[in-house]
Design a protein around this motif. Sequence first.
Motif, PDB file in Angstrom:
ATOM      1  N   LEU A  27      36.966   8.126  29.087  1.00  0.00           N
ATOM      2  CA  LEU A  27      35.742   8.497  29.560  1.00  0.00           C
ATOM      3  C   LEU A  27      35.683   9.646  30.558  1.00  0.00           C
ATOM      4  O   LEU A  27      34.734  10.426  30.723  1.00  0.00           O
ATOM      5  CB  LEU A  27      35.269   7.221  30.458  1.00  0.00           C
ATOM      6  N   ALA A  28      36.837  10.043  31.061  1.00  0.00           N
ATOM      7  CA  ALA A  28      36.699  11.387  32.074  1.00  0.00           C
ATOM      8  C   ALA A  28      36.616  12.579  31.237  1.00  0.00           C
ATOM      9  O   ALA A  28      35.910  13.275  31.507  1.00  0.00           O
ATOM     10  CB  ALA A  28      37.877  11.355  32.962  1.00  0.00           C
ATOM     11  N   LEU A  29      37.315  12.489  30.089  1.00  0.00           N
ATOM     12  CA  LEU A  29      36.986  13.618  29.197  1.00  0.00           C
ATOM     13  C   LEU A  29      35.518  13.742  28.524  1.00  0.00           C
ATOM     14  O   LEU A  29      35.059  14.885  28.470  1.00  0.00           O
ATOM     15  CB  LEU A  29      38.115  13.442  27.927  1.00  0.00           C
ATOM     16  N   VAL A  30      34.929  12.450  28.238  1.00  0.00           N
ATOM     17  CA  VAL A  30      33.613  12.633  27.703  1.00  0.00           C
ATOM     18  C   VAL A  30      32.886  13.071  28.835  1.00  0.00           C
ATOM     19  O   VAL A  30      31.804  13.996  28.690  1.00  0.00           O
ATOM     20  CB  VAL A  30      33.230  11.147  27.408  1.00  0.00           C
ATOM     21  N   VAL A  31      32.746  12.519  30.064  1.00  0.00           N
ATOM     22  CA  VAL A  31      32.183  12.996  31.137  1.00  0.00           C
ATOM     23  C   VAL A  31      32.110  14.690  31.283  1.00  0.00           C
ATOM     24  O   VAL A  31      31.186  15.304  31.615  1.00  0.00           O
ATOM     25  CB  VAL A  31      32.446  12.340  32.593  1.00  0.00           C
ATOM     26  N   GLY A  32      33.584  15.049  31.441  1.00  0.00           N
ATOM     27  CA  GLY A  32      33.841  16.480  31.252  1.00  0.00           C
ATOM     28  C   GLY A  32      33.253  17.340  30.249  1.00  0.00           C
ATOM     29  O   GLY A  32      32.770  18.363  30.401  1.00  0.00           O
ATOM     30  N   GLY A  33      33.129  16.638  29.169  1.00  0.00           N
ATOM     31  CA  GLY A  33      32.658  17.510  28.059  1.00  0.00           C
ATOM     32  C   GLY A  33      31.159  17.682  28.184  1.00  0.00           C
ATOM     33  O   GLY A  33      30.341  18.568  27.733  1.00  0.00           O
ATOM     34  N   LEU A  34      30.336  16.383  28.695  1.00  0.00           N
ATOM     35  CA  LEU A  34      28.908  16.566  28.940  1.00  0.00           C
ATOM     36  C   LEU A  34      28.490  17.644  29.791  1.00  0.00           C
ATOM     37  O   LEU A  34      27.699  18.320  29.614  1.00  0.00           O
ATOM     38  CB  LEU A  34      28.298  15.171  29.290  1.00  0.00           C
ATOM     39  N   SER A  35      29.301  17.605  31.025  1.00  0.00           N
ATOM     40  CA  SER A  35      29.304  18.624  32.141  1.00  0.00           C
ATOM     41  C   SER A  35      29.404  20.271  31.653  1.00  0.00           C
ATOM     42  O   SER A  35      28.704  20.788  31.602  1.00  0.00           O
ATOM     43  CB  SER A  35      30.248  18.530  33.058  1.00  0.00           C
ATOM     44  N   SER A  36      30.530  20.110  30.812  1.00  0.00           N
ATOM     45  CA  SER A  36      30.645  21.435  30.170  1.00  0.00           C
ATOM     46  C   SER A  36      29.788  22.069  29.330  1.00  0.00           C
ATOM     47  O   SER A  36      29.136  23.178  29.156  1.00  0.00           O
ATOM     48  CB  SER A  36      31.873  21.597  29.423  1.00  0.00           C
ATOM     49  N   GLY A  37      29.189  20.962  28.387  1.00  0.00           N
ATOM     50  CA  GLY A  37      28.136  21.354  27.458  1.00  0.00           C
ATOM     51  C   GLY A  37      26.837  21.777  28.266  1.00  0.00           C
ATOM     52  O   GLY A  37      26.180  22.851  27.650  1.00  0.00           O
ATOM     53  N   GLY A  38      26.200  21.129  29.339  1.00  0.00           N
ATOM     54  CA  GLY A  38      25.287  21.652  29.819  1.00  0.00           C
ATOM     55  C   GLY A  38      25.253  22.889  30.703  1.00  0.00           C
ATOM     56  O   GLY A  38      24.302  23.557  30.465  1.00  0.00           O
ATOM     57  N   ASN A  39      26.643  23.216  31.176  1.00  0.00           N
ATOM     58  CA  ASN A  39      26.713  24.308  31.996  1.00  0.00           C
ATOM     59  C   ASN A  39      26.893  25.532  30.976  1.00  0.00           C
ATOM     60  O   ASN A  39      26.397  26.689  31.193  1.00  0.00           O
ATOM     61  CB  ASN A  39      28.006  24.356  32.912  1.00  0.00           C
ATOM     62  N   LEU A  40      27.297  25.268  29.697  1.00  0.00           N
ATOM     63  CA  LEU A  40      27.466  26.059  28.662  1.00  0.00           C
ATOM     64  C   LEU A  40      26.036  26.478  28.162  1.00  0.00           C
ATOM     65  O   LEU A  40      25.896  27.769  28.004  1.00  0.00           O
ATOM     66  CB  LEU A  40      28.426  25.769  27.640  1.00  0.00           C
ATOM     67  N   LEU A  41      25.394  25.478  27.945  1.00  0.00           N
ATOM     68  CA  LEU A  41      23.883  25.669  27.332  1.00  0.00           C
ATOM     69  C   LEU A  41      23.238  26.795  28.400  1.00  0.00           C
ATOM     70  O   LEU A  41      22.334  27.606  28.040  1.00  0.00           O
ATOM     71  CB  LEU A  41      23.165  24.377  27.299  1.00  0.00           C
TER      72      LEU A  41
END
Length: 435
Positions: A27-41
């Motif tokens: 779950l921590a990796l999924v949360v990090g993935g969403l965060s990184s995706g938003g900042n990357l966008l």
Amino acid sequence: MSVRVRAPVTGHGAAEDRPRTGRRAVLALVVGGLSSGGNLLVAVTVTRLESIGGVGEFALAFSCYVLGSGLVRSMVTEATLAAGTGLAPATRRVVLLGVLCGGPVGAAGVAYGSPYLVGVGLALPGLVLYDHAKAVAVGLGVPSGALWQEATWAAVTGCAALAGLLGLVDAPWVVAGWAVGGGVLGVVVAVRRGYALRPGWHVDRAQSRVALGFGTQFLLTTGSAQLSLSAVAAFAGTPVVGALSAGRTLLGPVNLLLSTAATLTLPYLARTRTASRSVRSRAAVRVSLLVAAGVLPMTAAVALLPDPLGRMLLGGNWELARSLLVLLALESLFAVPAAVGFAGLRVEQASRRAILLGVLLGGLRVPVVVVAAVLGGATGAAGALAVLALVSAVAWAGSYLLLLRRVAEHTPAHRWDARSRPPAHRRRDPVPPAG
């Protein structure tokens, strides 16, 4: 309502009341993935819409966000994760630090006419509160709450970025939507979890010294990387910062994965704090290899990114960023052992050692990067960052291992046995008496 935290194991059913370690990590990796995706966008949108100078201006504003959230995490959040208690007073310290960091950033934005700095400065108190609530939920509470929190911010960020890519708003409004959206969500989550939002600093003198020590250490190490951007902009110009930012945009998911891994590394190393030196060393090596195994494929993919895909992501700024990707990828990869070594020193509460090492490395970083940027432009700065990351990795990891060796030399063997193997009446699975 209050956030649920891990309770000591008191029976066979107690372990079922909290997420298992493996599920928490996923779950921590999924949360990090969403965060990184938003900042990357957001970063990709700004890079496509802005000139290289505008990208550099955005990079400075985003650097202030990273600096503020990192300072709060170092001074408050990581202590909460290591101790597992003190959520309510910790939140008040988070709000206080957010206000103290956000005020100067917003004022600088007004003085220099930068909408990026103004937006981030106004939203920074809510953004650091958001980051703290997410880290506590991932490390100690219910990770699914952090997942919903991050998914909501990603949706808000996606709407702002889509409006920018469709030409409905300019790049500064995209960043404002991202920053204000995250800040408002941070406040809403804090209210829902019953956190105190009034600024304050209610800890004893010893805890304050530790917090200030690790805050200073952060500013001199990881923070110095952000401060060096401001120095590079002053001496070499914002286009150099823009070129570095364009390259780092593609490495955003890698760096946020490292941040997520740090949230799990602290509790993981803390669980071996009373074990023998060999157990603790193996734990540090194991977590380093696990994080590196996740980071290496991502850094390789970015370094070998095809030209058509790079142009699609970064537009006209791709040509400037392409030559820096290998060096910037090495910088991210070398950050893994450095982060684990720092987490180990934090668990051992070795603030003096960390500050001394931070002073040496941080004092070296800013002048080296600035001189390299003046002499070699963006390529020189990227090369200097990669070399400094390697030096930091050796220094932090080596310092932690040396500390473990020194502690082991001053601890009798029978004390290690008593720590790592408690008496039968204190074990979770008591050994029945013989006969």
